[in-house]
Write an enzyme that holds these catalytic residues in place. Structure first.
Site, PDB file in Angstrom:
ATOM      1  N   LYS A 209       0.840  -1.204   0.000  1.00  0.00           N
ATOM      2  CA  LYS A 209       0.000   0.000   0.000  1.00  0.00           C
ATOM      3  C   LYS A 209       0.876   1.255   0.000  1.00  0.00           C
ATOM      4  O   LYS A 209       1.715   1.437   0.892  1.00  0.00           O
ATOM      5  CB  LYS A 209      -0.893   0.047   1.245  1.00  0.00           C
ATOM      6  CG  LYS A 209      -1.874   1.213   1.194  1.00  0.00           C
ATOM      7  CD  LYS A 209      -2.540   1.504   2.531  1.00  0.00           C
ATOM      8  CE  LYS A 209      -1.833   2.565   3.330  1.00  0.00           C
ATOM      9  NZ  LYS A 209      -1.943   3.927   2.798  1.00  0.00           N
ATOM     10  N   GLU A 283      11.279   0.744   9.090  1.00  0.00           N
ATOM     11  CA  GLU A 283      12.116   1.901   8.717  1.00  0.00           C
ATOM     12  C   GLU A 283      11.367   3.136   9.168  1.00  0.00           C
ATOM     13  O   GLU A 283      10.381   3.526   8.541  1.00  0.00           O
ATOM     14  CB  GLU A 283      12.323   1.940   7.192  1.00  0.00           C
ATOM     15  CG  GLU A 283      13.006   0.717   6.624  1.00  0.00           C
ATOM     16  CD  GLU A 283      14.510   0.739   6.781  1.00  0.00           C
ATOM     17  OE1 GLU A 283      15.033   1.590   7.526  1.00  0.00           O
ATOM     18  OE2 GLU A 283      15.161  -0.117   6.167  1.00  0.00           O
ATOM     19  N   CYS A 317      13.637  10.918   5.792  1.00  0.00           N
ATOM     20  CA  CYS A 317      13.815  10.314   7.114  1.00  0.00           C
ATOM     21  C   CYS A 317      15.232  10.520   7.645  1.00  0.00           C
ATOM     22  O   CYS A 317      15.441  10.686   8.835  1.00  0.00           O
ATOM     23  CB  CYS A 317      13.487   8.830   7.045  1.00  0.00           C
ATOM     24  SG  CYS A 317      14.325   7.997   5.698  1.00  0.00           S
ATOM     25  N   GLU A 414      11.214  15.173  15.057  1.00  0.00           N
ATOM     26  CA  GLU A 414      11.349  15.155  13.598  1.00  0.00           C
ATOM     27  C   GLU A 414      10.336  16.132  13.001  1.00  0.00           C
ATOM     28  O   GLU A 414       9.124  15.947  13.135  1.00  0.00           O
ATOM     29  CB  GLU A 414      11.059  13.734  13.094  1.00  0.00           C
ATOM     30  CG  GLU A 414      11.336  13.576  11.620  1.00  0.00           C
ATOM     31  CD  GLU A 414      10.993  12.191  11.113  1.00  0.00           C
ATOM     32  OE1 GLU A 414       9.935  11.653  11.490  1.00  0.00           O
ATOM     33  OE2 GLU A 414      11.785  11.651  10.314  1.00  0.00           O
TER      34      GLU A 414
END
Ligand code: NAP
Ligand code: MG
Length: 504
Positions: A209, A283, A317, A414
């Site tokens: 997906k 991840e 990331c 983040e």
């Protein structure tokens, strides 16, 4: 990812100063015609799900819009996959794995991966434009990085398919079965390649997906699977919301799940599959330190800082979102950085001169803006170069914060946008302590002239990847992955393949 000089560029852009502007993007995978991007990306008004080798309507009959973040205009309608579709996809994948794909010799599977890679190269321009439209990233990035790198992942893993016994000498290597995969919106096509190529090279079948924000190239890649004659069911693509991702991750048929996305969602998924015997790769997020010592070549380091945090609008990331700079050169580095940022072009991502494109969605833009407020309230000093943003679309100028302390939220969380927190340090030990003072551990960068210092830093930094005198360099041969809250498991290289097999 982005290199500092476009090695093969036929016509490097020239500034008013007469000096060639260093390219911000990855320029050395292949050369590209420098004509403006006016090619037709051949988009349809509506895209279906890809199950068992066919494009099929979702069981619910529902669709959602995918939007161009640079214009806020609808691009196409995408099928909204749900439980019945996920079940159908797993049935198809399971049958294909047991009856066809898992039985093929590796050298036969390799032929399909080579074919997929070549077809992607043939349609590179179309995929680059579609990616830029769906995600908002500059065309020079999609053209010179995302698409060629996606093809490179299929080529690389095609090469492994008939040599798998060498990934674990002395052991017999077998596929796991069916793999469920969910990917984010920041590298939509490349994440498809990262996930699918090693899985199918190994003889597994896939249910995958893409993110709601960027489903376009995932389903266009399914057209390539069909054109390549990939046996039905080997890869199934289900577009749909996060809840559909949850169904894919928790499905009983999945022998392995591989997730790339936020740490927050990663934890939700881990809780949902706790106690099962699924193999897993996660991840997740990052808050990388890009560390500049006073003996570093400063101009080169500044290019690396820019590339580290402004590539893909900082929605990366492993972005170098914390600049740790040695106090004795901090002022000079910040001055050079500001100067460099004044030269960046922010705007229409389809313009091949654009350096910084659109943020992926209004929600993401709002989230980044909230961090600007947080940073200012915490007492850090915000700086942005003067730039005129387009009236429509989701744009954010490159932003730096000075006067940042380690306790500030902008230094700990983040942000996933073009926002750099600059933190000075004095000694090597202090740099290591500050760099590791984060729950994340995905990547880091070190800029110094001393080889011994590079070795020390790369040993002491708790990060899956440590770049030295460069940043954001990727290669299919090189494993990528995190420590701590950045996840576990590796993607790419021999190690990535080990995560898609069982050793018997
Ligand atoms: P996200 O919100 O975690 O979403 C990632 C994917 O998970 C999307 O497809 C999303 O679907 C889906 N999802 C949402 N809720 C889910 C659930 N409960 N169960 C299963 N799937 C679910 O992350 P994002 O905002 O797309 O991407 C940004 C994040 O990804 C950042 O934190 C970044 O660091 C991380 N990232 C990590 C790596 C790496 O290699 N470590 C690489 C790239 C990005 P919807 O889009 O439909 O919500
Ligand atoms: Mg979109």
């Amino acid at each position: 990812m982005p290199t500092l000089t476009a090695k093969k560029s036929k016509r490097p852009p020239v500034r008013a100063s007469g000096r060639a502007a260093p390219a911000l993007i990855f320029g050395d995978l292949w050369e590209f015609d420098p004509a403006p991007e006016t090619a037709d990306p051949k988009l349809k008004a509506r895209y279906e799900l890809f199950i068992d080798g066919q494009f099929v309507a979702p069981a619910s009959g529902n669709y959602f819009d995918t939007v161009n973040p640079a214009t806020e205009q609808k691009i196409a309608e995408m099928a909204l996959g749900g439980a019945a579709d996920v079940d159908a996809a797993y049935r198809a994948a399971d049958k294909a794995q047991k009856t066809v794909w898992g039985k093929l010799p590796g050298r036969e599977r390799a032929k399909y991966l080579y074919r997929i890679a070549r077809l992607l190269q043939d349609r590179a321009r179309e995929f680059a434009i579609a990616e830029t439209m769906d995600n908002g990233k500059p065309i020079k990035e999609t053209r010179d990085f995302d698409v060629p790198m996606a093809a490179a992942h299929f080529f690389y893993h095609a090469g492994w398919a008939d040599k798998l016994e060498y990934i674990a000498p002395g052991r017999r290597v077998a596929p796991l079965g069916v793999v469920g995969q969910v990917i984010p919106w920041n590298f939509p096509l490349l994440m498809m390649a990262w996930k699918i190529a090693p899985a199918i090279a190994m003889g597994n079948c896939v249910v995958i997906k893409p993110a709601t924000n960027t489903p376009l190239n995932a389903i266009k890649l399914a057209e390539i699977f069909q054109d390549a004659g990939l046996p039905p069911g080997v890869v199934n693509v289900i577009t749909g919301p996060g809840s559909t991702g949850g169904l894919i991750m928790a499905h009983p048929t999945a022998a392995k799940i591989a997730f790339t996305g936020s740490t927050e969602v990663g934890k939700v998924i881990l809780r949902s599959v706790a106690g099962s015997d699924k193999k897993m790769t996660m991840e997740l997020g990052g808050k990388a330190a890009n560390i500049v010592f006073d003996d570093a070549p400063l101009d080169q380091a500044v290019e690396g800082i820019v590339n580290g945090i402004f590539f893909n609008q900082g929605q990366v990331c492993c972005a170098g979102s914390r600049l740790l700079v040695q106090e004795s050169v901090a002022e000079r580095v910040v001055a050079k950085l500001k100067n460099r940022l004044r030269a960046l072009r922010v705007g229409n991502p389809l313009d091949k001169n654009t350096d910084v494109g659109a943020i992926v969605s209004r929600g993401q833009l709002d989230s980044i803006r909230s961090y600007l407020d947080i940073g200012v309230k915490e007492g850090a000093e915000l700086w942005q170069p003067p730039c005129r943003l387009p009236a429509k679309g989701f744009y954010m100028p490159p932003t730096i914060f000075t006067g940042v302390s380690q306790s500030h939220r902008i230094a700990r969380e983040e942000i996933f946008g073009p926002v750099l927190a600059i933190i000075p340090f004095r000694t090597v030990e202090e740099a290591i302590e500050k760099a590791n003072n984060t729950p994340y551990g995905l990547s880091a960068g070190v800029w110094t002239d001393k080889g011994s210092r590079i070795l020390k830093m790369s040993t002491e930094l708790k990060a899956g990847v440590v770049w030295a005198n460069t940043f954001n360099q990727f290669d299919p041969t090189s494993p990528f992955g995190g420590y701590k809250e950045s996840g576990f498991g590796r993607e790419g290289g021999r190690q990535g393949l080990l995560d898609y097999c069982k050793l018997v």
